[in-house]
Structure formats: structure tokens, C-alpha cells
Scaffold this motif. Structure first.
Motif, PDB file in Angstrom:
ATOM      1  N   GLY B  97       4.845   6.280  -0.528  1.00 16.94           N
ATOM      2  CA  GLY B  97       5.446   6.631  -1.814  1.00 16.94           C
ATOM      3  C   GLY B  97       4.446   6.984  -2.896  1.00 16.94           C
ATOM      4  O   GLY B  97       4.815   7.377  -3.985  1.00 16.94           O
ATOM      5  N   LEU B  99       1.055   9.224  -4.090  1.00 11.20           N
ATOM      6  CA  LEU B  99       0.314  10.439  -3.724  1.00 11.20           C
ATOM      7  C   LEU B  99      -1.090  10.481  -4.322  1.00 11.20           C
ATOM      8  O   LEU B  99      -1.785  11.477  -4.209  1.00 11.20           O
ATOM      9  N   ASP B 101      -4.937  10.004  -4.667  1.00 12.03           N
ATOM     10  CA  ASP B 101      -5.972   9.810  -3.644  1.00 12.03           C
ATOM     11  C   ASP B 101      -7.412   9.871  -4.132  1.00 12.03           C
ATOM     12  O   ASP B 101      -8.335   9.690  -3.348  1.00 12.03           O
ATOM     13  N   ILE B 102      -7.617  10.078  -5.426  1.00  8.23           N
ATOM     14  CA  ILE B 102      -9.003  10.184  -5.893  1.00  8.23           C
ATOM     15  C   ILE B 102      -9.753   8.866  -5.674  1.00  8.23           C
ATOM     16  O   ILE B 102     -10.867   8.850  -5.151  1.00  8.23           O
ATOM     17  N   ASN B 105     -10.476   8.287  -2.074  1.00  7.12           N
ATOM     18  CA  ASN B 105     -11.525   9.186  -1.581  1.00  7.12           C
ATOM     19  C   ASN B 105     -12.911   8.720  -2.019  1.00  7.12           C
ATOM     20  O   ASN B 105     -13.881   8.826  -1.266  1.00  7.12           O
ATOM     21  N   THR B 123      -2.524  10.159   1.950  1.00  3.76           N
ATOM     22  CA  THR B 123      -1.626   9.506   0.985  1.00  3.76           C
ATOM     23  C   THR B 123      -0.246   9.310   1.602  1.00  3.76           C
ATOM     24  O   THR B 123       0.037   9.837   2.669  1.00  3.76           O
ATOM     25  N   LEU B 148       0.669   3.069  -8.567  1.00  5.38           N
ATOM     26  CA  LEU B 148       1.906   2.854  -9.323  1.00  5.38           C
ATOM     27  C   LEU B 148       2.407   1.425  -9.155  1.00  5.38           C
ATOM     28  O   LEU B 148       2.253   0.841  -8.071  1.00  5.38           O
ATOM     29  N   THR B 149       3.033   0.910 -10.201  1.00  8.74           N
ATOM     30  CA  THR B 149       3.598  -0.440 -10.099  1.00  8.74           C
ATOM     31  C   THR B 149       4.733  -0.476  -9.079  1.00  8.74           C
ATOM     32  O   THR B 149       5.048  -1.520  -8.529  1.00  8.74           O
ATOM     33  N   THR B 150       5.349   0.682  -8.863  1.00  7.34           N
ATOM     34  CA  THR B 150       6.477   0.723  -7.933  1.00  7.34           C
ATOM     35  C   THR B 150       6.054   1.047  -6.498  1.00  7.34           C
ATOM     36  O   THR B 150       6.895   1.083  -5.610  1.00  7.34           O
ATOM     37  N   MET B 152       2.838  -0.341  -5.426  1.00  6.12           N
ATOM     38  CA  MET B 152       1.976  -1.480  -5.086  1.00  6.12           C
ATOM     39  C   MET B 152       2.670  -2.473  -4.141  1.00  6.12           C
ATOM     40  O   MET B 152       2.032  -2.968  -3.200  1.00  6.12           O
ATOM     41  N   PRO B 153       3.963  -2.768  -4.334  1.00  9.95           N
ATOM     42  CA  PRO B 153       4.602  -3.721  -3.413  1.00  9.95           C
ATOM     43  C   PRO B 153       4.591  -3.253  -1.952  1.00  9.95           C
ATOM     44  O   PRO B 153       4.803  -4.061  -1.056  1.00  9.95           O
ATOM     45  N   ASN B 154       4.353  -1.976  -1.728  1.00  8.88           N
ATOM     46  CA  ASN B 154       4.275  -1.504  -0.342  1.00  8.88           C
ATOM     47  C   ASN B 154       3.031  -2.040   0.370  1.00  8.88           C
ATOM     48  O   ASN B 154       2.955  -2.009   1.603  1.00  8.88           O
ATOM     49  N   LYS B 157       4.460  -5.095   1.891  1.00  7.43           N
ATOM     50  CA  LYS B 157       5.304  -4.710   3.030  1.00  7.43           C
ATOM     51  C   LYS B 157       4.451  -4.327   4.239  1.00  7.43           C
ATOM     52  O   LYS B 157       4.779  -4.649   5.380  1.00  7.43           O
TER      53      LYS B 157
END
Lengths: 458, 210
Positions: B97, B99, B101-102, B105, B123, B148-150, B152-154, B157
């Protein structure tokens, strides 16, 4: 529409809160008509967005907008704009973003009806085209869902539509890290500008059909990425400053294809857009450190019409929930601007100049935002007829301004920064005037795995 | 001495010179491991020091890293033949979720400069893709990034998916990214955390020693 002269040619007229082409929302809120209003943006605390978690998402947004509106009323804000920047998931499922839009609209309407606070709602769908790798800019499900998100959010109650578009970003991140000026010019002056023309024709068409305002775009993914990397000492500050100016021609394309402002808050190229087009702009600075650090916290206050916080997470602080804290900060900042404006243009100009002076000599990124520098470079940019030529001219103009400022002692660049100023100046000299020649020369260096050039007509 | 010359050429980012000198050193029967460690990795170490002290920016580091890659292209077959081990193998990716990538990298570049072997999954990497990569590449470390805060939980998981798939014990897990904290890393059971790309290499080395 092709801009060829400045809408604001005189420094004395280049102030916060006023512009030649103010925007009036349906409820009568005038942006750029004399006052600066806070524009608050907030986002969810850490959570995964799924169909199952949507009730909690709606609950958080309800809590955030209620806290913000209550505080704005208590602090006697003269007006309030809320920006709802959709997270990727809320654009990928357009109905979810539309539902949140409805929640925000409803609370804003209630606040206006009950307390008379004039409000506006800007909705910014996410540029989800990047989810395809390489991104498909004009076809496929992500493009369809993104435009559907614009439509549904407009129908759900947005007053203004915006985007932080990413055309050309596929190759620009590497250009930043490599210090590659020609590749940055290609990404912004050719790819990004072509994408903006396509995108803003569609956004303007949707906006007109739905009776909302096509507001503006932002080169956030380009120049703010560079700014954040410069703050971390990863890239030279002069390079980040030059990239900022390189974004102007690209962002101007939105206005040449229907945007009417206010330009997006994170678009620090906004002062250039305001000088050229005369449309109002949002900006962010010191109060946006809740989202990212920057060296331009005060100078960004020089000419905005909306003053924003970029975005804040819904976390608990000692004072209150962070969005409530953030709107309070914005209200106090705009209160001071509006007192100065009420005293007259001379006083407003004095406050503007203090903010400018406090930042401009400390960082080249601040220097290129000086209102006098903005007017000078803007004039040079619009002397050129096409986005590529304008971007090329931006490079020359920004580098010349920085060299002169450094020589005059108005900037005190380190040895390393000076070395980069020279290096970038040499790279700029190699930019050919002819766009076809430029493209032919740069294409062999483009990483084709990262970008579908046909999506840009190449 | 040729090893010092290789080191200097890496510091100066002179890919042509690095390639030429590595080939020459091999001809002179200099051990491949010495060329790698005392020449190229040592050169990148100096580049890292210059970066830390504000003498270099990332663009200069990238030029040096590319020069090192040029030399590695010649050296790699010999390293394989002589069974010289890398500092460690790291699978990197930005979680599902997300994208951005800096940052990832940059971490990859810095680890590579320190002699780690990198497998970059890119990503928007699902837990399944990470697990597949662990099985295929058998890394020492899995590095996950989120902005993202949304998203990060991944990370949580993904680590849970590692446990369920029975691969968690075979790797160390390192996390980083703007919203990620050391506390969060501990809560989700990650082994390591780096607040920025600069500190990722030290953390990776620490994980492999520990």
C-alpha cells in the motif's frame, strides 16, 4: 490561456490575503479578497484501512472535523477552509473517500448554520496512477478510479478539487539523488508539463460539470522531496532551491488548462503562480512542521491567501487532539496577518518584509521565495513560450540569482554548496534551446523500466 | 600500493579507474577478499565518513557506489569461486500500500557500500512477496520501510505472516520510515530499527553480530 505578463508586476501589490483574481465560494467566502484564512488538513492515526475498519475511519474523521470546527468558532476565526487529502486507499475505493467528504461537509454546514462561520472544503484525491509500475498515466483502472473519485467527492460536497500530481516523478526521484539537472528538467518541463495538460483538462471538465472549483496542483512530490532530502543533508540546498524554481512552469500548466486557485498548500512554487496568474494560493510554513521540517517557515507567510499546516495526525497532545491544536496555531498566525492588512498595505508590507528578512539570507531555498526574486524570475519564465523553454529559463534564472546573492553576501553558502552551484551552472549551460534536440539527447539516459514514455506522447 | 589506489578511485567515484585497477590487482594475484574489503569497502567506508562530516552529499556517494559496482562486476565471479562471503544478505521492500521508495533506496545503497548483498523488492510489497523472497534468497535480514501512518501497520501484519509461514526465525527484521519509532519496532517484534538511512548500516551490522 498562455500567460505572457505578470498579473502582479509590483512588489507593493504582492501581499498576503489579496490577489487580482479572488475566488468566491458558493457560500460567499472570498479567498484572496483581503483576509487570510486558515486551511487545516488532518489525517488518520496509525491504522489499516479496510472495509472492516471503515466505521473507525469515519469516526476519526468525525472527531477531527468536530474538534477543528469547535475550536475555530471559539477563537472567532473569520473563515475556515478544510482540506481533505485522500489517502491512497480512500481513492482506490472512491466510495470511501466520498463518504468521508460527506461527513466533513455535514459538520461544516452545521457549523456555518449554527455559528455563521464561513467555511470551504477542498478535496484532493490521491494520484493513484503510481500503483501501476511503470505508471499508466492515461489508461487503466487506476486512472478510471482516480477520476471517479474526483466526481464522487464533488457530488458529496467538495467546494474545490485539487491534486498533487506525479507525472514525471517516475524518473525525478533518481534525478534528485543524482544531482542530475537535465533529467530534472526533462521530468518537469517535458513529462510533468504534458501530464498536467492532460490531467487538468479532465479535472476542469469534471469540476464544471459538478459545479465545483478546479483549484490547483502541487509539485510536492518533486520539490518538497528535494527540500526534505536537503534538510537531512542528503542533497545540496542550492540543488533543492533550483528544483523549486524548475517546478514553476509545470505547475503553471494547471492554470493554463482551467485551474483557478487557490493553489495547493504544499506548492511552495505558489508565490510564482500568484505573481503570474493573479489567482489565490495556499501555503504552509512554520505550522507545517507537524508534517515536515523546512527552512522556509516564515518566508512562506509572505504572500499566501490561505495558511495551512500541510497535514497532522490525529494523535493526542497535552493541549488537545493534534488537529485541534493545529487549527489553533493557524488561526493565531492568520489573525496577525489580518490585523496587519486591516491597518493598510504599508503595514501588511512591513509584516511581509519581516518574515522575508528573517529567513531569506539563511538558506537558498528561502532566497528564491523572496517576493522581489519571485517577481524577477517569474518575468523571465513567462518570456518563454513553452513549458520546456520556461523550465530551462527557470534553471538559468535561479542559478544566476543564487550566484549574485552569494557574491553580494546576501547568502553565505558553504564550500560544498558553492561547488554544487558551479556544477549545476555548468549543467544548465548544456541545455539546448530546442526541445526536440533536448529530448533526443536525454532519451538514451532514461531508465525505460521505470517509465512508460508512450503515456507522455513520446 | 594497488589496494590503496582502488580505495582512492572509489572515493573519487572513478568507475573506469576502479575497473582497471581491480583487473590489474587480480592479475597480480592479490586475493579477491583483500581487494573487496581493504580496497572497495574501505573506500566506501571513507565515503560514508565524508558524508557524515558533511563533505559529501548523496550524489557523490552514488557516484562512488557506482564505481564500486563497476569493480564488483569484475570481482564477483572470483569471489564466488573463492567462496568469499558478503557482509550479509538483505531483502528490502516498502510495505503493501506504500509507494515511497527514496528512503529504502538510500538504505540499500548504504548497505551495499558496506559490503551487504541487496535484494530490492521495490514498493507496495505484500507479506506473501516478502515470504517468497525469504524462501528464495535466504537473507540474513529483511528490511521494511513505510512512510504513511496507514501503511505502517502492514509491518506488523508482515511480521505476523512471517510467523505463520514459519520463516520468522530464519531472518532478522529491521524497520524504518517517517512514522516508525523504536517503540513501535519493539511492539511489533522487529529485531532492529533505524531512524534514517545513515544509521541503517550500523544497525544491520549490529543485528548480525548479536
Amino acid at each position: 490561456m498562455n500567460y505572457s505578463s505578470l498579473a502582479i508586476p509590483r512588489l507593493s501589490d504582492f501581499l498576503f490575503g489579496v490577489c487580482p483574481r479572488p475566488l468566491t465560494l458558493k457560500n460567499g467566502l472570498v479567498i484572496g479578497g483581503g483576509q487570510v484564512y486558515p486551511e487545516i488538513n488532518f489525517t488518520l492515526d496509525s491504522m489499516i484501512i479496510t472495509a472492516e475498519s471503515m466505521p473507525q475511519v469515519y469516526e476519526q474523521y468525525t472527531q477531527m472535523i468536530t474538534g477543528v470546527c469547535d475550536r475555530a468558532v471559539e477563537l472567532h476565526a473569520p473563515g475556515l477552509v478544510v482540506e481533505f487529502e485522500l489517502l491512497p486507499d480512500l481513492t482506490l475505493v472512491p466510495e470511501w473517500g466520498a463518504e468521508v467528504t460527506k461527513i466533513l461537509r455535514s459538520t461544516l454546514d452545521e457549523t456555518e448554520a449554527k455559528h455563521g462561520l464561513k467555511t470551504g472544503l477542498r478535496v484532493t484525491p490521491n494520484d493513484i496512477r503510481e500503483f501501476a509500475r511503470p505508471p499508466l498515466m492515461r489508461q487503466g483502472r487506476y486512472v478510471e478510479d482516480m477520476f471517479r473519485s474526483f466526481e464522487l467527492c464533488a457530488e458529496a460536497g467538495a467546494d474545490m478539487l485539487a491534486i498533487e500530481s506525479t507525472g514525471g516523478k517516475e524518473i525525478h526521484d533518481e534525478a534528485i539523488l543524482n544531482g542530475d539537472l537535465p533529467m530534472s528538467v526533462f521530468a518537469l518541463g517535458v513529462l510533468g508539463s504534458r501530464d498536467m495538460a492532460y490531467l487538468w483538462e479532465r479535472i476542469t471538465e469534471i469540476s464544471r460539470r459538478c459545479g465545483v472549483v478546479p483549484s490547483g496542483d502541487s509539485a510536492c512530490g518533486f520539490a518538497n522531496t528535494a527540500m526534505v532530502l536537503a534538510e537531512q543533508h542528503f542533497i545540496p540546498r542550492v540543488w533543492a532551491a533550483v528544483i523549486r524554481v524548475l517546478t514553476v512552469a509545470r505547475s503553471l500548466v494547471a492554470f493554463e488548462h482551467g485551474a483557478v486557485g487557490p493553489n495547493k498548500d504544499c506548492a511552495y512554487e505558489g508565490p510564482y503562480i500568484k505573481a503570474i496568474t493573479g489567482y489565490p494560493i495556499a501555503l504552509e510554513g512554520a505550522e507545517a512542521s507537524v508534517a515536515h521540517l523546512s527552512p522556509i517557515g516564515n518566508i512562506a507567510k509572505a504572500v499566501p491567501d490561505l495558511w495551512s499546516n500541510e497535514s497532522v495526525q490525529n494523535v493526542k497532545l497535552l493541549g488537545a487532539m493534534a488537529p485541534t491544536v493545529s487549527v489553533e496555531q493557524l488561526i493565531y498566525a492568520t489573525r496577525l496577518m489580518n490585523v496587519a492588512s486591516a491597518r493598510g498595505a504599508k503595514e501588511a508590507g512591513m509584516l511581509r518584509d519581516w518574515w522575508v528578512e528573517s529567513d531569506s539570507h539563511l538558506d537558498p531555498q528561502a532566497y528564491v521565495l523572496r517576493p522581489d526574486v519571485v517577481l524577477k524570475i517569474s518575468e523571465e519564465i513567462i518570456a518563454e513560450p513553452t513549458p520546456y523553454k520556461r523550465t530551462r529559463r527557470s534553471a538559468f534564472a535561479a542559478l544566476e540569482v543564487l550566484r549574485q546573492a552569494n557574491a553580494a553576501g546576501e547568502l553565505n553558502l558553504s564550500k560544498m554548496e558553492n561547488r554544487w552551484l558551479e556544477r549545476l551552472s555548468r549543467a544548465a549551460e548544456g541545455l539546448p534551446e530546442d526541445e526536440d534536440e533536448f529530448i533526443a539527447g536525454i532519451l538514451p539516459q532514461v531508465n525505460r523500466k521505470k517509465i512508460a514514455l508512450s503515456e507522455y506522447g513520446l | 600500493m594497488i589496494i590503496d589506489d582502488i580505495k582512492q578511485a572509489v572515493i573519487e567515484g572513478d568507475a573506469t579507474e576502479v575497473k582497471k585497477l581491480v583487473a590489474l590487482a587480480l592479475e597480480q594475484q592479490v586475493p579477491a577478499e583483500e581487494i573487496l574489503k581493504n580496497g572497495m569497502i574501505s573506500g566506501m567506508g571513507e565515503v560514508g565518513r565524508l558524508f557524515e562530516e558533511g563533505e559529501y552529499f548523496v550524489p557523490e556517494m552514488l557516484i562512488a557506489a557506482r564505481a564500486m559496482q563497476g569493480g564488483l562486476g569484475i570481482l564477483r565471479p572470483v569471489l564466488v569461486e573463492q567462496d568469499v562471503k558478503s557482509a550479509g544478505k538483505v531483502v528490502l521492500g516498502t510495505v503493501k500500500g506504500d509507494l515511497h521508495d527514496i528512503g529504502k533506496n538510500l538504505v540499500g545503497m548504504m548497505l551495499e557500500g558496506a559490503g551487504f548483498q541487496i535484494v530490492d523488492l521495490g514498493t507496495d510489497v505484500s507479506p506473501e512477496k516478502f515470504i517468497e523472497a525469504i524462501r528464495e534468497h535466504q537473507p540474513d535480514i529483511v528490511g521494511m520501510s513505510a512512510l504513511l501512518t496507514t501503511t505502517m501497520p502492514n509491518m506488523d501484519k508482515t511480521i505476523k505472516a512471517f510467523n505463520e509461514a514459519g520463516v520468522r526465525q530464519s531472518v532478522k527484521v529491521m524497520v524504518g520510515g517517517a512514522p516508525v519509532t523504536k517503540k513501535y519496532a519493539g511492539e511489533i517484534g522487529a529485531d532492529g530499527f533505524a531512524p534514517d538511512a545513515n544509521q541503517a548500516t550500523a544497525e544491520a551490522k549490529k543485528l548480525l553480530v548479536g
